[in-house]
Design a protein around this motif. Structure first.
Motif, PDB file in Angstrom:
ATOM      1  N   THR A  78       0.830  -1.205   0.000  1.00  0.00           N
ATOM      2  CA  THR A  78       0.000   0.000   0.000  1.00  0.00           C
ATOM      3  C   THR A  78       0.865   1.256   0.000  1.00  0.00           C
ATOM      4  O   THR A  78       2.006   1.251   0.463  1.00  0.00           O
ATOM      5  N   TYR A  80       0.135   5.554   0.726  1.00  0.00           N
ATOM      6  CA  TYR A  80      -0.879   6.517   1.161  1.00  0.00           C
ATOM      7  C   TYR A  80      -0.200   7.688   1.861  1.00  0.00           C
ATOM      8  O   TYR A  80       0.986   7.614   2.210  1.00  0.00           O
ATOM      9  N   SER A  93     -13.333   3.603  13.450  1.00  0.00           N
ATOM     10  CA  SER A  93     -11.917   3.534  13.106  1.00  0.00           C
ATOM     11  C   SER A  93     -11.112   2.950  14.262  1.00  0.00           C
ATOM     12  O   SER A  93     -11.628   2.714  15.351  1.00  0.00           O
ATOM     13  N   PHE A 105      -7.273   4.464  11.079  1.00  0.00           N
ATOM     14  CA  PHE A 105      -7.776   3.557  10.052  1.00  0.00           C
ATOM     15  C   PHE A 105      -9.297   3.629  10.000  1.00  0.00           C
ATOM     16  O   PHE A 105      -9.974   3.273  10.973  1.00  0.00           O
ATOM     17  N   PHE A 110     -10.315   0.062   5.312  1.00  0.00           N
ATOM     18  CA  PHE A 110      -9.532  -1.134   5.605  1.00  0.00           C
ATOM     19  C   PHE A 110     -10.205  -2.368   4.990  1.00  0.00           C
ATOM     20  O   PHE A 110      -9.545  -3.226   4.390  1.00  0.00           O
ATOM     21  N   LEU A 127       0.993  -3.137   4.959  1.00  0.00           N
ATOM     22  CA  LEU A 127       0.675  -1.752   5.256  1.00  0.00           C
ATOM     23  C   LEU A 127       1.547  -1.328   6.423  1.00  0.00           C
ATOM     24  O   LEU A 127       1.511  -1.936   7.484  1.00  0.00           O
ATOM     25  N   LEU A 164      -5.773   7.035   4.935  1.00  0.00           N
ATOM     26  CA  LEU A 164      -6.507   5.919   5.530  1.00  0.00           C
ATOM     27  C   LEU A 164      -7.861   6.331   6.113  1.00  0.00           C
ATOM     28  O   LEU A 164      -8.646   5.477   6.502  1.00  0.00           O
TER      29      LEU A 164
END
Length: 203
Positions: A78, A80, A93, A105, A110, A127, A164
């Motif tokens: 990943t 980000y 989250s 997250f 996810f 990740l 995320l």
């Protein structure tokens, strides 16, 4: 939203090669800050088990004591931004100890990553927030030294341009292209796909 996924049952994971795993149920993780460092072993390679999350609502991190598994186990990497466009509420989250200065997250993001991983014939997701011990300098240095190989040997790289905390639309500006890490994350994997929020109608 209902998502139908096809899961490969012929993934080359041997239990004899498994060093250890640790996990949290989604119910226990939601709204919390999870500690990877208290359970992981420094200088080991880790992946997130997407099948466990999609089928059992379990966040399972699998750990091997050799980096050689990157040549035999299909996994998705990943990319980000650490602080993205969207901010998740605590109620939908979770966070990782040692990485609370970045985005939490978002659970649906996810889940989307895990569904996408399984839908592309891989069971595992790499990740960095989960797979690097954020509170352990020895592990972090080792992981960074091997970062190029981790991305190079991934099946492909999933890019979350907005971070995320939530997906961004095609018309939203993000800072992803300005990150120094973006160069290797975009060039080293065999393939790179950006994941957007699609609001342009059918197609």
């Amino acid at each position: 939203m209902s998502v139908e996924i096809a899961i490969s049952t012929s993934l080359p994971l041997k239990l004899d090669d498994l060093h250890k795993s640790f996990e949290w149920s989604l119910d226990n993780a939601t709204g919390k800050t999870l500690s990877v460092g208290s359970q992981a072993t420094p200088k080991n390679f880790r992946l997130i088990d997407c099948k466990a999350f999609c089928e059992e609502n379990i966040i399972r991190v699998v750990e091997w004591n050799s980096l050689d598994v990157i040549h035999t186990i299909p996994y998705i990497a990943t990319s980000y931004v650490w602080k993205g466009n969207k901010k998740s509420q605590f109620s939908d989250s979770f966070a990782i100890e040692g990485a609370t200065d970045g985005d939490r997250f978002n659970i649906e993001v996810f889940r989307l990553l895990c569904v996408t991983t399984l839908d592309h014939d891989a069971q595992y997701l790499w990740l960095d927030k989960f797979c690097i011990m954020q509170t352990n300098r020895e592990d972090k240095n080792w992981q960074i030294q091997n970062m190029a190989n981790i991305y190079k040997n991934s099946s492909w790289c999933a890019v979350l341009l907005g971070g995320l905390g939530g997906l961004v639309g095609l018309d939203e500006t993000t800072t992803w292209i300005n990150r120094s890490w973006t160069l290797q994350e975009a060039l080293l994997p065999r393939r790179v796909y950006c994941i957007f929020k699609w609001d342009q109608g059918p197609g």
